[in-house]
Enzyme design. Structure first.
Site, mmCIF file in Angstrom:
data_model
loop_
_atom_site.group_PDB
_atom_site.id
_atom_site.type_symbol
_atom_site.label_atom_id
_atom_site.label_comp_id
_atom_site.label_asym_id
_atom_site.label_seq_id
_atom_site.Cartn_x
_atom_site.Cartn_y
_atom_site.Cartn_z
ATOM 1 N N GLY A 51 -20.696 98.578 -44.469
ATOM 2 C CA GLY A 51 -20.962 99.981 -44.779
ATOM 3 C C GLY A 51 -22.324 100.043 -45.426
ATOM 4 O O GLY A 51 -23.271 99.443 -44.934
ATOM 5 N N GLU A 52 -22.417 100.723 -46.544
ATOM 6 C CA GLU A 52 -23.677 100.795 -47.288
ATOM 7 C C GLU A 52 -23.393 100.323 -48.712
ATOM 8 O O GLU A 52 -22.679 100.995 -49.459
ATOM 9 C CB GLU A 52 -24.216 102.231 -47.242
ATOM 10 C CG GLU A 52 -25.462 102.454 -48.040
ATOM 11 C CD GLU A 52 -26.532 101.393 -47.801
ATOM 12 O OE1 GLU A 52 -26.912 101.147 -46.641
ATOM 13 O OE2 GLU A 52 -26.978 100.783 -48.803
ATOM 14 N N SER A 53 -23.953 99.160 -49.039
ATOM 15 C CA SER A 53 -23.579 98.533 -50.310
ATOM 16 C C SER A 53 -23.967 99.371 -51.521
ATOM 17 O O SER A 53 -23.275 99.337 -52.546
ATOM 18 C CB SER A 53 -24.204 97.139 -50.395
ATOM 19 O OG SER A 53 -25.606 97.210 -50.274
ATOM 20 N N CYS A 83 -20.894 91.802 -44.268
ATOM 21 C CA CYS A 83 -22.136 92.582 -44.304
ATOM 22 C C CYS A 83 -22.353 93.221 -45.684
ATOM 23 O O CYS A 83 -22.685 92.509 -46.613
ATOM 24 C CB CYS A 83 -22.155 93.596 -43.165
ATOM 25 S SG CYS A 83 -23.830 94.103 -42.737
ATOM 26 N N ARG A 112 -30.888 91.710 -48.800
ATOM 27 C CA ARG A 112 -30.358 92.891 -48.117
ATOM 28 C C ARG A 112 -31.320 93.294 -46.992
ATOM 29 O O ARG A 112 -32.529 93.156 -47.131
ATOM 30 C CB ARG A 112 -30.235 93.997 -49.167
ATOM 31 C CG ARG A 112 -29.601 95.249 -48.696
ATOM 32 C CD ARG A 112 -29.214 96.116 -49.899
ATOM 33 N NE ARG A 112 -29.073 97.501 -49.506
ATOM 34 C CZ ARG A 112 -29.999 98.418 -49.694
ATOM 35 N NH1 ARG A 112 -31.142 98.117 -50.284
ATOM 36 N NH2 ARG A 112 -29.790 99.648 -49.281
ATOM 37 N N ILE A 143 -25.655 94.285 -38.024
ATOM 38 C CA ILE A 143 -26.118 95.679 -38.126
ATOM 39 C C ILE A 143 -26.800 95.864 -39.479
ATOM 40 O O ILE A 143 -26.142 95.846 -40.516
ATOM 41 C CB ILE A 143 -24.929 96.669 -37.998
ATOM 42 C CG1 ILE A 143 -24.152 96.412 -36.693
ATOM 43 C CG2 ILE A 143 -25.434 98.110 -38.055
ATOM 44 C CD1 ILE A 143 -22.803 97.114 -36.631
ATOM 45 N N ARG A 144 -28.126 96.017 -39.471
ATOM 46 C CA ARG A 144 -28.898 96.079 -40.737
ATOM 47 C C ARG A 144 -28.335 95.052 -41.724
ATOM 48 O O ARG A 144 -28.010 95.355 -42.863
ATOM 49 C CB ARG A 144 -28.875 97.495 -41.321
ATOM 50 C CG ARG A 144 -29.729 98.474 -40.522
ATOM 51 C CD ARG A 144 -29.650 99.899 -41.056
ATOM 52 N NE ARG A 144 -28.309 100.445 -40.953
ATOM 53 C CZ ARG A 144 -27.491 100.673 -41.970
ATOM 54 N NH1 ARG A 144 -27.872 100.418 -43.205
ATOM 55 N NH2 ARG A 144 -26.300 101.160 -41.768
ATOM 56 N N HIS A 184 -20.112 91.314 -38.295
ATOM 57 C CA HIS A 184 -18.929 92.192 -38.288
ATOM 58 C C HIS A 184 -17.900 91.746 -37.244
ATOM 59 O O HIS A 184 -17.797 92.367 -36.190
ATOM 60 C CB HIS A 184 -19.349 93.622 -37.910
ATOM 61 C CG HIS A 184 -20.189 94.313 -38.926
ATOM 62 N ND1 HIS A 184 -19.650 95.082 -39.928
ATOM 63 C CD2 HIS A 184 -21.531 94.360 -39.083
ATOM 64 C CE1 HIS A 184 -20.625 95.579 -40.668
ATOM 65 N NE2 HIS A 184 -21.772 95.158 -40.184
ATOM 66 N N GLU A 186 -14.905 92.342 -37.220
ATOM 67 C CA GLU A 186 -13.837 93.352 -37.109
ATOM 68 C C GLU A 186 -14.076 94.341 -35.966
ATOM 69 O O GLU A 186 -13.163 95.064 -35.594
ATOM 70 C CB GLU A 186 -13.668 94.112 -38.437
ATOM 71 C CG GLU A 186 -14.770 95.106 -38.795
ATOM 72 C CD GLU A 186 -16.023 94.446 -39.366
ATOM 73 O OE1 GLU A 186 -16.101 93.207 -39.407
ATOM 74 O OE2 GLU A 186 -16.938 95.205 -39.751
#
Ligand code: GLN
Length: 219
Positions: A51-53, A83, A112, A143-144, A184, A186
């Site tokens: 997600g976005e940490s 991630c 990051r 992904i990023r 990822h 998942e």
């Protein structure tokens, strides 16, 4: 925890929670979303999703989960960070957002958005120690993504980027009950990484802090 299906939570504040719940279920766990302290106290293991940490960091404080989670990690709760989850587990963070803090626990330095702005996402088939054995590589979707810049002496490197400008960079690690991947698994329908984590939970998880000893099976 049942010997066969431990209860594994997915931190459900932000990120790809549903995909992890499905992969954990396929991987042999009773998967539950965790948003409250009581839910955190009841799990045998926990996944920190992608997600976005920076957002997850902020929401952990809003939901008053940051300190209880740090405590459970210190007590040995098995945790898998994917991630953004890898970022949250890192003891040391490079290129974090303003004021961003990690939970820590994993003796690594994580960078990051390490693959650079031009490389938003890419995929590579990778062998992952303990997961792939002699079988097919894992389809690693980045992904990023962060990478592990530097790992402490007790940390086992499970996978590295195989080719391209980032070849050799560490993208999967394990230290005791803590597992982290830059990628990822998942979202690919391959449950082997989750299965590996569920096995870690079975073999390493003690009883949750809120349950007296002896009320849970030991595996
Ligand atoms: N770049 C994101 C962060 O800083 C992580 C991306 C991801 O989880 N897919 O948290």
């Amino acid at each position: 925890m049942s010997a066969h299906r431990p209860t594994v939570g997915v931190l459900a504040l932000q990120g790809d929670v549903r995909e992890h719940l499905a992969a954990l279920t396929a991987g042999g766990a009773d998967a539950v979303a965790v948003r409250r302290r009581s839910e955190l106290a009841a799990v045998d293991g926990l996944v920190l999703p992608g997600g976005e940490s920076t957002t997850i960091d902020r929401l952990l404080r809003v939901f008053e989960l940051r300190e209880p989670l740090r405590e459970r990690i210190a007590q040995g709760l098995p945790v898998y960070g994917s991630c953004a989850g890898m970022i949250l587990l890192a003891d040391r963070l490079l290129d974090g957002g303003a004021g961003q803090e990690t939970l820590g626990g994993l003796d690594v330095t994580v960078r990051r958005n390490a693959f650079g702005r031009q490389v938003q996402s890419f995929e590579e088939d990778l062998p992952v120690e303990g997961v792939t054995g002699g079988g097919d590589d894992v389809r690693a979707v980045f992904i990023r993504a962060p990478w592990v810049e530097d790992a402490g002496p007790g940390v086992r490197v499970l996978a590295r980027v195989g080719a391209g400008p980032a070849a050799g960079r560490i993208v999967a690690v394990r230290h005791g009950g803590l597992l982290a991947t830059s990628f990822h698994p998942e979202i690919t329908g391959d449950d082997r990484v989750h299965r590996y984590f569920v096995a870690m939970v079975r073999s390493q998880g003690g009883p949750p802090a809120d349950r007296p000893e002896g009320t849970t099976g030991t595996g």
